[in-house]
Motif scaffolding. Sequence first.
Motif, mmCIF file in Angstrom:
data_model
loop_
_atom_site.group_PDB
_atom_site.id
_atom_site.type_symbol
_atom_site.label_atom_id
_atom_site.label_comp_id
_atom_site.label_asym_id
_atom_site.label_seq_id
_atom_site.Cartn_x
_atom_site.Cartn_y
_atom_site.Cartn_z
ATOM 1 N N THR A 81 -25.304 4.741 29.459
ATOM 2 C CA THR A 81 -24.358 4.813 28.341
ATOM 3 C C THR A 81 -22.954 5.135 28.861
ATOM 4 O O THR A 81 -22.358 6.145 28.456
ATOM 5 N N PRO A 82 -22.393 4.334 29.735
ATOM 6 C CA PRO A 82 -21.070 4.655 30.280
ATOM 7 C C PRO A 82 -19.990 4.605 29.204
ATOM 8 O O PRO A 82 -19.980 3.703 28.370
ATOM 9 N N GLU A 83 -19.106 5.581 29.223
ATOM 10 C CA GLU A 83 -17.977 5.662 28.293
ATOM 11 C C GLU A 83 -18.415 5.818 26.833
ATOM 12 O O GLU A 83 -17.675 5.493 25.912
ATOM 13 N N PHE A 84 -19.625 6.332 26.614
ATOM 14 C CA PHE A 84 -20.131 6.563 25.267
ATOM 15 C C PHE A 84 -19.796 7.992 24.830
ATOM 16 O O PHE A 84 -19.808 8.924 25.632
ATOM 17 N N VAL A 85 -19.531 8.145 23.549
ATOM 18 C CA VAL A 85 -19.525 9.454 22.892
ATOM 19 C C VAL A 85 -20.736 9.452 21.964
ATOM 20 O O VAL A 85 -20.787 8.683 20.996
ATOM 21 N N ILE A 86 -21.715 10.279 22.290
ATOM 22 C CA ILE A 86 -22.968 10.267 21.553
ATOM 23 C C ILE A 86 -22.872 11.174 20.337
ATOM 24 O O ILE A 86 -22.410 12.323 20.428
ATOM 25 N N GLY A 87 -23.320 10.641 19.197
ATOM 26 C CA GLY A 87 -23.374 11.449 17.989
ATOM 27 C C GLY A 87 -24.700 12.164 17.878
ATOM 28 O O GLY A 87 -24.791 13.380 18.040
ATOM 29 N N LYS A 88 -25.768 11.416 17.649
ATOM 30 C CA LYS A 88 -27.098 11.996 17.497
ATOM 31 C C LYS A 88 -28.117 11.174 18.276
ATOM 32 O O LYS A 88 -27.968 9.960 18.438
ATOM 33 N N ARG A 119 -28.310 15.287 26.905
ATOM 34 C CA ARG A 119 -26.955 15.500 27.386
ATOM 35 C C ARG A 119 -26.506 14.276 28.168
ATOM 36 O O ARG A 119 -27.339 13.481 28.640
ATOM 37 N N LEU A 120 -25.208 14.121 28.269
ATOM 38 C CA LEU A 120 -24.649 13.053 29.085
ATOM 39 C C LEU A 120 -24.443 13.574 30.491
ATOM 40 O O LEU A 120 -23.775 14.598 30.696
ATOM 41 N N VAL A 126 -29.374 11.471 29.152
ATOM 42 C CA VAL A 126 -30.643 11.986 29.657
ATOM 43 C C VAL A 126 -31.321 12.781 28.549
ATOM 44 O O VAL A 126 -30.741 13.713 27.979
ATOM 45 N N ILE A 127 -32.549 12.369 28.213
ATOM 46 C CA ILE A 127 -33.327 12.977 27.139
ATOM 47 C C ILE A 127 -34.482 13.749 27.754
ATOM 48 O O ILE A 127 -35.222 13.218 28.603
ATOM 49 N N ARG A 128 -34.661 15.011 27.301
ATOM 50 C CA ARG A 128 -35.752 15.849 27.787
ATOM 51 C C ARG A 128 -36.482 16.472 26.592
ATOM 52 O O ARG A 128 -35.907 16.587 25.494
ATOM 53 N N PRO A 129 -37.731 16.907 26.795
ATOM 54 C CA PRO A 129 -38.433 17.577 25.698
ATOM 55 C C PRO A 129 -37.816 18.935 25.413
ATOM 56 O O PRO A 129 -37.313 19.607 26.314
#
Length: 797
Positions: A81-88, A119-120, A126-129
């Motif tokens: 997700t380069p240059e992304f601002v993640i909402g949810k 987190r980015l 990167v998604i973790r439990p």
Amino acid sequence: MILRKYVILLAFMVSAFRSSAQDKTVTYYQDPASSPPDLVVSLKHVKADVRFKPAENLVIGNVDLTVVANRYHTDSISISTPEFVIGKVSLFTADEGASKPEGARQGKAGPGVIPITWRLIGTNLVIRPAPGSSFLVIHKRYVISISYEARPTAGPIYFIGWKPEEEGKRKTIWAHRPNNWLPYIESRVTTDMFFTFDGKYKIFSNGERVGVVSNPDGTKTWHYAMKKDHPYFSTSLVIGDYDYKISASKRGVPLEYWYWNGMADRVPVTYKYTENMFKFFEQEIGVAYPYTQYREAPVEDYMYGGMETTTSTVFGDYMLIDPHAWWQRNYVNVNAHELAHQWFGDGIAHLVNRDVWLTESFATFYAKLFERSVYGEDYYENIRNDEMNQAFDAAKKNDYPVGGSQGGVARIYQKGSLVMDMLRDVMGEKEFRDAVELYARRYMFSYAQTRDFIRCTYDATGVPYNWFFDEWIFRGGEPEYKVSYIAREDSAGKAFTVISVQQVQEVNELKPLFKMPFKIKVFYSNGSSDSITAWIESKEQTVKIQNPGKATVDFVLFDPGRRVLKKLDFDRSYRELASQLMKAPLMIDRYDALQALKNTSLPQKKDLLLSSWEKNRFHLLRSAILEQMGRDRSAETLALFRKALHDENANVRKTALMVLDTVPSTLKPDVEACLGDSSYLNIQLALESLCSSFPSGTDHYLDLTRNMEGWRGKNIRMAWLGIAIRHGKKDYLNELIPYSGPKYEFETRMNALSVLQNLNYIDPVTTENARTAAKHWNFKLAASGKAYLSFFRTELK
């Protein structure tokens, strides 16, 4: 005691055998792109709802990624997700075919929702439990929902014409890859894409256009679906002021030819032969077009020729042409190349970049075969000649193999295409087609590697071709042969032509001797000929061809048609070369004789060149004849140039105009006639030559061409402005300078910067235009801007 002696002897023999076997090593280049991607999950389906604010370079997206876990123990998922601002971000279980639980996108607790943290990190999400929570179960399906905004600065999505400084330029958005504007995991996927934008514009993407919905706010939502899986990297998007014409292949595949509004008249010329391409490829490959529809769209400022995105190819709009631009750059080859990728590249994707030749060499090869079916054998041989020249240019730098990620364009495209020709020759046409058909059927809608294709050649024929792939795919370099011959009789009085062949290229662990079959043909002065096919695989070999009639040898062809990629040192007399030029059946063999005569003095070869003109009608040969006639201004040569200036082929006319750097007065009317040529490029060349050769007539020639613009960057108008300014009409700088700025497409800017440089003109505006060009994402325009700044020794700030 005797038995013990035999055991010792046997042990010694086995040890010696093992030592001897171990002494033989096989050496290849280590390729950094040999490992497949490390996939924690496999992406299966992408559902995206995407909107755009082009003036802000902004992408607003809500995307659901359906994935399957590949590991027994997984502690994280990484998504590009380069240059992304993640909402949810939400993660939930999803049985196959089940819909997502209500509220999951908002991250609310509910059936199947898995608590996570995210987190980015660098360019990845990167998604973790969540602490204390379980995570992914192997082979089970999950859906990852992501809401985000992205402002890509490095492509591959481009917003053109939306900024104030670009006012007047076509407003478009286009992308030929999903990276940087969609969350990305390498995989083959099905898709449902929903794009919402201003209803004045049309939207182009992959797969079936399921529907277009008008919204109350004046926008429209376009829904495209890929129901058969394809490489996710082959996702495209085009938004602009387009329309399209509908057609169909012979088998009924729906086709859409997109064009800029107002340019409908260019569709028949631009998309010429497309329906024929479908029929040709389906017959040649043996497998029907693998998807349900196909569409193509031109895009502005495109830096390549075209890009295969599954079912939906994009290409540079400089190939959206009228008939006068046909000879400069038409779309036929690119069109065929990108269509072939629907089988090789999209239908079957290469898994690692080491195997990219399976995509690009195949497409280059099949495009070349299609052009032969339309334009004939001479045209095909000319393409192969160009491919060989590019392969040998690459060989001057290094000797990387075709089957590798480091070989560069000339190996992955052109040399690989020639390798496919040679494989077809070695296997036989029927066997080759059977192998390709088996490969296409076995690996369609999946990934393949080089070893998979090799196995198909074996399974289709029962013949191992590993030796061929070893020397032409896995290893680099090309063979070089030194050839000579002599006519002699043996002791029994039988006559032979004895051909001596040496392999003289450098040989080492990476490049052993080559093994290839060669046809050798002897032509006799009485018009007869004899030939033989011999395998050349040693450092030195001798081949004997019987001459039953004891005829006088006229000339000898080693590898007629230049079927094997090689360098050849074959010293022949002027008489032999003259006979080959006039009598060899294939165009490329006649061309080779002509090239070998380059260093022969013009007085010696002049009559031969003049007489060979009618024999050799193809433009490659006629152009070479004109080049060798050079600056000769005898009556006979001028008469030949007069013919050339009226030749039916625009390439011959182009060569004549280029060779005639100063136009003789006797040819002035003939060059003037080229101001009405069917080729924009030839009009430009004629205008420049006439104004240079006859300065007093400059105003007249400028008046005749005042309203001509041309194509590929307004080529005629740019030449016109340069000539006018050079002859004192300085006011035209006011027209020329803006063409170098951001309101114009890249080729117009490049041409304007080139003319300004040739005029030795610089000012603050042109300097700033060059600087913005030098920083442009289109590398061709960037190079032009940098060249202008370098010429004037101006810094890029």
